[in-house]
Design a protein around this motif. Structure first.
Motif, PDB file in Angstrom:
ATOM      1  N   GLU A  16       0.829  -1.214   0.000  1.00  0.00           N
ATOM      2  CA  GLU A  16       0.000   0.000   0.000  1.00  0.00           C
ATOM      3  C   GLU A  16       0.857   1.256   0.000  1.00  0.00           C
ATOM      4  O   GLU A  16       0.558   2.221  -0.713  1.00  0.00           O
ATOM      5  N   GLN A  49       2.383   1.750  -3.437  1.00  0.00           N
ATOM      6  CA  GLN A  49       1.378   2.250  -4.382  1.00  0.00           C
ATOM      7  C   GLN A  49       1.125   3.741  -4.162  1.00  0.00           C
ATOM      8  O   GLN A  49       1.016   4.500  -5.129  1.00  0.00           O
ATOM      9  N   ALA A  50       1.056   4.152  -2.915  1.00  0.00           N
ATOM     10  CA  ALA A  50       0.845   5.576  -2.606  1.00  0.00           C
ATOM     11  C   ALA A  50       2.024   6.410  -3.099  1.00  0.00           C
ATOM     12  O   ALA A  50       1.841   7.497  -3.658  1.00  0.00           O
ATOM     13  N   ALA A  82       4.020   5.631  -5.571  1.00  0.00           N
ATOM     14  CA  ALA A  82       3.968   5.639  -7.037  1.00  0.00           C
ATOM     15  C   ALA A  82       2.944   6.652  -7.535  1.00  0.00           C
ATOM     16  O   ALA A  82       3.189   7.362  -8.520  1.00  0.00           O
ATOM     17  N   ARG A  83       1.797   6.745  -6.846  1.00  0.00           N
ATOM     18  CA  ARG A  83       0.779   7.726  -7.240  1.00  0.00           C
ATOM     19  C   ARG A  83       1.312   9.149  -7.063  1.00  0.00           C
ATOM     20  O   ARG A  83       1.089  10.016  -7.910  1.00  0.00           O
ATOM     21  N   GLN A  84       2.022   9.397  -5.966  1.00  0.00           N
ATOM     22  CA  GLN A  84       2.597  10.722  -5.731  1.00  0.00           C
ATOM     23  C   GLN A  84       3.636  11.056  -6.793  1.00  0.00           C
ATOM     24  O   GLN A  84       3.678  12.174  -7.298  1.00  0.00           O
ATOM     25  N   ALA A 107       3.827   9.845  -9.817  1.00  0.00           N
ATOM     26  CA  ALA A 107       3.165  10.050 -11.109  1.00  0.00           C
ATOM     27  C   ALA A 107       2.510  11.420 -11.171  1.00  0.00           C
ATOM     28  O   ALA A 107       2.528  12.077 -12.221  1.00  0.00           O
ATOM     29  N   ALA A 108       1.958  11.883 -10.072  1.00  0.00           N
ATOM     30  CA  ALA A 108       1.311  13.188 -10.031  1.00  0.00           C
ATOM     31  C   ALA A 108       2.339  14.309 -10.121  1.00  0.00           C
ATOM     32  O   ALA A 108       2.036  15.396 -10.605  1.00  0.00           O
TER      33      ALA A 108
END
Length: 69
Positions: free
Chosen positions: A53, A56-57, A59-61, A63-64
């Motif tokens: 988790e 994934q968090a 990776a999202r940061q 990517a943003a």
């Protein structure tokens, strides 16, 4: 041991917090050899799930934060 990235180290710290919460429920005075199979599996599940988790968090940061060109 593998050379960990900073993201992996961060994810491990996040997973450690979840493992600590589970150990608090089990009881910190419980020796590892006294844990039931179910308790050990729960600790592993919590550790792996927390790591995944957190990664994934991260990776999202990441990517943003990327600037599209």
């Amino acid at each position: 041991m593998v050379d960990l990235t900073e993201q992996e180290k961060t994810a491990m710290r996040a997973a450690m917090r979840r493992v600590a919460e589970t150990m608090a429920e089990i009881g910190w005075g419980t020796r590892f050899q006294e844990l039931s199979e179910a308790q050990v599996l729960t600790l592993i599940e919590v550790a792996v799930g927390g790591f995944q988790e957190a990664m994934q968090a991260i990776a999202r940061q990441d990517a943003a934060a990327e600037v599209p060109f």
